[in-house]
Design a protein around this motif. Sequence first.
Motif, short mmCIF file in Angstrom:
data_model
loop_
_atom_site.label_atom_id
_atom_site.label_comp_id
_atom_site.label_asym_id
_atom_site.label_seq_id
_atom_site.Cartn_x
_atom_site.Cartn_y
_atom_site.Cartn_z
N MET A 17 -4.71 -4.95 -5.32
CA MET A 17 -5.96 -4.22 -5.49
C MET A 17 -7.10 -5.24 -5.67
SD MET A 17 -7.00 -1.15 -8.09
CE MET A 17 -7.27 -2.03 -9.61
N VAL A 18 -8.13 -5.11 -4.86
CA VAL A 18 -9.29 -6.00 -4.92
C VAL A 18 -10.40 -5.27 -5.66
CG1 VAL A 18 -10.99 -7.27 -3.57
CG2 VAL A 18 -8.64 -7.10 -2.76
N ILE A 19 -10.97 -5.93 -6.66
CA ILE A 19 -12.05 -5.34 -7.44
C ILE A 19 -13.34 -6.10 -7.12
CG2 ILE A 19 -12.94 -4.85 -9.76
CD1 ILE A 19 -9.99 -4.92 -10.72
N SER A 20 -14.40 -5.36 -6.84
CA SER A 20 -15.70 -5.98 -6.61
C SER A 20 -16.75 -5.26 -7.46
CB SER A 20 -16.08 -5.95 -5.13
OG SER A 20 -15.97 -4.65 -4.62
N VAL A 21 -17.87 -5.95 -7.67
CA VAL A 21 -18.98 -5.39 -8.43
C VAL A 21 -20.06 -4.99 -7.44
CG1 VAL A 21 -20.80 -5.89 -10.12
CG2 VAL A 21 -18.48 -6.76 -10.48
N ALA A 42 -0.76 -0.21 2.48
CA ALA A 42 0.51 -0.28 1.76
C ALA A 42 0.29 -0.27 0.24
CB ALA A 42 1.27 -1.54 2.18
N THR A 43 -0.73 -0.97 -0.22
CA THR A 43 -1.03 -1.00 -1.66
C THR A 43 -1.54 0.35 -2.13
OG1 THR A 43 -1.53 -3.36 -1.54
CG2 THR A 43 -2.37 -2.18 -3.45
N VAL A 44 -2.41 0.97 -1.33
CA VAL A 44 -2.94 2.29 -1.68
C VAL A 44 -1.82 3.32 -1.81
CG1 VAL A 44 -4.38 4.20 -0.85
CG2 VAL A 44 -5.21 1.84 -0.68
N ALA A 45 -0.77 3.17 -1.01
CA ALA A 45 0.34 4.12 -1.02
C ALA A 45 1.31 3.91 -2.19
CB ALA A 45 1.11 4.02 0.29
N LYS A 46 1.18 2.79 -2.90
CA LYS A 46 2.10 2.50 -4.00
C LYS A 46 1.84 3.42 -5.19
CE LYS A 46 2.95 -2.33 -2.92
NZ LYS A 46 2.74 -3.72 -3.34
N PRO A 47 2.91 3.73 -5.93
CA PRO A 47 2.74 4.54 -7.14
C PRO A 47 1.80 3.84 -8.12
CG PRO A 47 5.07 4.28 -6.62
CD PRO A 47 4.31 3.37 -5.70
N GLY A 48 0.95 4.62 -8.73
CA GLY A 48 0.05 4.10 -9.75
C GLY A 48 -1.31 3.68 -9.24
N TYR A 49 -1.48 3.52 -7.92
CA TYR A 49 -2.78 3.06 -7.41
C TYR A 49 -3.91 4.02 -7.76
CZ TYR A 49 -6.46 1.27 -4.42
OH TYR A 49 -7.67 0.79 -3.97
#
Length: 78
Positions: free
Chosen positions: A29-33, A49-56
């Motif tokens: 997960m990439v976080i930007s301001v 693939a990351t978006v589909a992971k549990p908890g995203y």
Amino acid sequence: MSKPAKTAAELIAMARAELKVHADCPEGMVISVIRDGGSWEFRASADGATVAKPGYPECVAMLVQIGDHLAKQYDVAE
């Protein structure tokens, strides 16, 4: 009275530390301001693939809450 300023990198580090305490976020997960006039908010992005992971989705929701809390305390340094 103005709020103390933190760099975007400092704010993102603070958000990541909070997320580790409160949520089990997937890697990637990439976080930007994002600045919005006189305020700012966090924005999350990731590959499919990351978006589909549990908890995203829960991590994104928690990131919004953390951003709301930090935006009341800090401005973003230029």
